[in-house]
Design a protein around this motif. Structure first.
Motif, PDB file in Angstrom:
ATOM      1  N   UNK A  14       0.849  -1.187   0.000  1.00 33.14           N
ATOM      2  CA  UNK A  14       0.000   0.000   0.000  1.00 33.14           C
ATOM      3  C   UNK A  14       0.886   1.239   0.000  1.00 33.14           C
ATOM      4  N   UNK A  15       0.269   2.369  -0.209  1.00 36.19           N
ATOM      5  CA  UNK A  15       0.937   3.654  -0.106  1.00 36.19           C
ATOM      6  C   UNK A  15       0.045   4.537   0.763  1.00 36.19           C
ATOM      7  N   UNK A  16       0.534   5.698   1.121  1.00 36.97           N
ATOM      8  CA  UNK A  16      -0.238   6.590   1.976  1.00 36.97           C
ATOM      9  C   UNK A  16      -0.391   7.940   1.295  1.00 36.97           C
ATOM     10  N   UNK A  17      -1.635   8.327   1.045  1.00 34.76           N
ATOM     11  CA  UNK A  17      -1.925   9.654   0.508  1.00 34.76           C
ATOM     12  C   UNK A  17      -1.743  10.643   1.651  1.00 34.76           C
ATOM     13  N   UNK A  18      -0.971  11.709   1.392  1.00 35.02           N
ATOM     14  CA  UNK A  18      -0.695  12.682   2.453  1.00 35.02           C
ATOM     15  C   UNK A  18      -1.236  14.072   2.133  1.00 35.02           C
ATOM     16  N   UNK A  19      -1.786  14.253   0.916  1.00 33.74           N
ATOM     17  CA  UNK A  19      -2.351  15.549   0.609  1.00 33.74           C
ATOM     18  C   UNK A  19      -2.962  15.625  -0.768  1.00 33.74           C
ATOM     19  N   UNK A  77      -3.516   8.602   4.460  1.00 33.90           N
ATOM     20  CA  UNK A  77      -4.647   7.744   4.150  1.00 33.90           C
ATOM     21  C   UNK A  77      -4.130   6.541   3.370  1.00 33.90           C
ATOM     22  N   UNK A  78      -4.234   5.345   3.939  1.00 28.34           N
ATOM     23  CA  UNK A  78      -3.711   4.148   3.302  1.00 28.34           C
ATOM     24  C   UNK A  78      -4.542   3.776   2.080  1.00 28.34           C
ATOM     25  N   UNK A  79      -3.837   3.521   0.973  1.00 28.08           N
ATOM     26  CA  UNK A  79      -4.473   3.144  -0.281  1.00 28.08           C
ATOM     27  C   UNK A  79      -3.697   1.965  -0.860  1.00 28.08           C
ATOM     28  N   UNK A  80      -4.408   0.902  -1.245  1.00 25.61           N
ATOM     29  CA  UNK A  80      -3.732  -0.244  -1.851  1.00 25.61           C
ATOM     30  C   UNK A  80      -4.515  -1.526  -1.698  1.00 25.61           C
ATOM     31  N   UNK A  81      -3.862  -2.614  -2.009  1.00 26.05           N
ATOM     32  CA  UNK A  81      -4.502  -3.927  -1.970  1.00 26.05           C
ATOM     33  C   UNK A  81      -4.254  -4.624  -0.644  1.00 26.05           C
ATOM     34  N   UNK A  82      -4.474  -3.920   0.437  1.00 29.90           N
ATOM     35  CA  UNK A  82      -4.342  -4.491   1.777  1.00 29.90           C
ATOM     36  C   UNK A  82      -5.630  -4.196   2.533  1.00 29.90           C
ATOM     37  N   UNK A  83      -5.863  -4.942   3.595  1.00 25.69           N
ATOM     38  CA  UNK A  83      -7.090  -4.770   4.357  1.00 25.69           C
ATOM     39  C   UNK A  83      -7.263  -3.367   4.913  1.00 25.69           C
ATOM     40  N   UNK A  84      -8.495  -2.941   5.019  1.00 24.95           N
ATOM     41  CA  UNK A  84      -8.866  -1.650   5.596  1.00 24.95           C
ATOM     42  C   UNK A  84      -8.244  -0.447   4.898  1.00 24.95           C
ATOM     43  N   UNK A  85      -8.052  -0.556   3.599  1.00 24.95           N
ATOM     44  CA  UNK A  85      -7.560   0.604   2.853  1.00 24.95           C
ATOM     45  C   UNK A  85      -8.405   0.781   1.597  1.00 24.95           C
ATOM     46  N   UNK A  86      -8.427   2.004   1.108  1.00 26.73           N
ATOM     47  CA  UNK A  86      -9.141   2.259  -0.137  1.00 26.73           C
ATOM     48  C   UNK A  86      -8.404   1.598  -1.289  1.00 26.73           C
ATOM     49  N   UNK A  87      -9.170   1.047  -2.232  1.00 26.51           N
ATOM     50  CA  UNK A  87      -8.591   0.407  -3.407  1.00 26.51           C
ATOM     51  C   UNK A  87      -8.687   1.290  -4.641  1.00 26.51           C
ATOM     52  N   UNK A  88      -9.502   2.329  -4.566  1.00 26.23           N
ATOM     53  CA  UNK A  88      -9.676   3.226  -5.709  1.00 26.23           C
ATOM     54  C   UNK A  88     -10.078   4.605  -5.208  1.00 26.23           C
ATOM     55  N   UNK A  89      -9.799   5.593  -6.025  1.00 29.69           N
ATOM     56  CA  UNK A  89     -10.184   6.973  -5.735  1.00 29.69           C
ATOM     57  C   UNK A  89     -10.891   7.520  -6.965  1.00 29.69           C
ATOM     58  N   UNK A  90     -12.014   8.206  -6.752  1.00 22.63           N
ATOM     59  CA  UNK A  90     -12.691   8.894  -7.849  1.00 22.63           C
ATOM     60  C   UNK A  90     -12.830  10.364  -7.486  1.00 22.63           C
ATOM     61  N   UNK A  91     -12.926  11.179  -8.521  1.00 19.87           N
ATOM     62  CA  UNK A  91     -13.051  12.617  -8.335  1.00 19.87           C
ATOM     63  C   UNK A  91     -14.266  13.093  -9.100  1.00 19.87           C
ATOM     64  N   UNK A  92     -15.140  13.819  -8.421  1.00 14.47           N
ATOM     65  CA  UNK A  92     -16.298  14.425  -9.081  1.00 14.47           C
ATOM     66  C   UNK A  92     -16.050  15.920  -9.209  1.00 14.47           C
ATOM     67  N   UNK A  93     -16.197  16.409 -10.435  1.00 15.94           N
ATOM     68  CA  UNK A  93     -16.093  17.840 -10.711  1.00 15.94           C
ATOM     69  C   UNK A  93     -17.510  18.363 -10.931  1.00 15.94           C
ATOM     70  N   UNK A  94     -17.870  19.443 -10.262  1.00 19.04           N
ATOM     71  CA  UNK A  94     -19.190  20.036 -10.418  1.00 19.04           C
ATOM     72  C   UNK A  94     -19.021  21.450 -10.970  1.00 19.04           C
ATOM     73  N   UNK A  95     -19.635  21.689 -12.123  1.00 21.05           N
ATOM     74  CA  UNK A  95     -19.519  22.979 -12.793  1.00 21.05           C
ATOM     75  C   UNK A  95     -20.866  23.683 -12.765  1.00 21.05           C
ATOM     76  N   UNK A  96     -20.826  25.016 -12.845  1.00 19.05           N
ATOM     77  CA  UNK A  96     -22.039  25.810 -12.838  1.00 19.05           C
ATOM     78  C   UNK A  96     -21.877  26.933 -13.862  1.00 19.05           C
TER      79      UNK A  96
END
Length: 121
Positions: A14-19, A77-96
């Motif tokens: 896993x890796x850790x997202x820091x920002x 924030x732990x991210x990866x293929x290990x227990x109790x971590x996120x396996x994917x990240x998505x981003x929603x952009x909202x425009x007006x």
């Protein structure tokens, strides 16, 4: 492959997202209303690899006036293929586009994700 790019040491690590840094296309700043970053857990018992909407968890968000969001020193924030971590990240952009301006294409608004392979304390 994310291992080849250095994000992970191997397929089971896993890796850790820091920002997060939110970068807006200067030509479209007035149209960007907000952005939301979600983390997704995969279900080991599931036969699907898609990010189902009900598995998403908000991680961070941006609204006008914000630019970066860093975790406190020593945390991530732990991210990866290990227990109790996120396996994917998505981003929603909202425009007006309240004025109905035409022919605006945003190819520059993005979210830069900072990470480390060092374990959080």
């Amino acid at each position: 492959d994310l291992v080849d790019l250095g994000l992970y040491e191997n397929a089971e690590s896993s890796t850790h997202v820091i920002g997060f840094e939110f970068l807006l296309d200067e030509n479209n700043v007035k149209y960007v209303h907000h952005m939301v970053v979600y983390g997704h857990f995969s279900n080991a018992n599931s036969n699907t690899s898609s990010c189902q909407m009900w598995t998403r968890t908000p991680i961070t968000a941006w609204a006008p006036g914000d630019d970066t969001n860093y975790f406190p020193d020593g945390s991530g924030l732990q991210v990866g293929n290990v227990g109790n971590s996120f396996n994917a990240i998505t981003i929603q952009y909202h425009f007006n586009n309240v004025n109905g301006d035409k022919n605006n294409i945003d190819n520059g608004t993005e979210v830069k994700i900072y990470y480390t392979n060092e374990k959080s304390t």
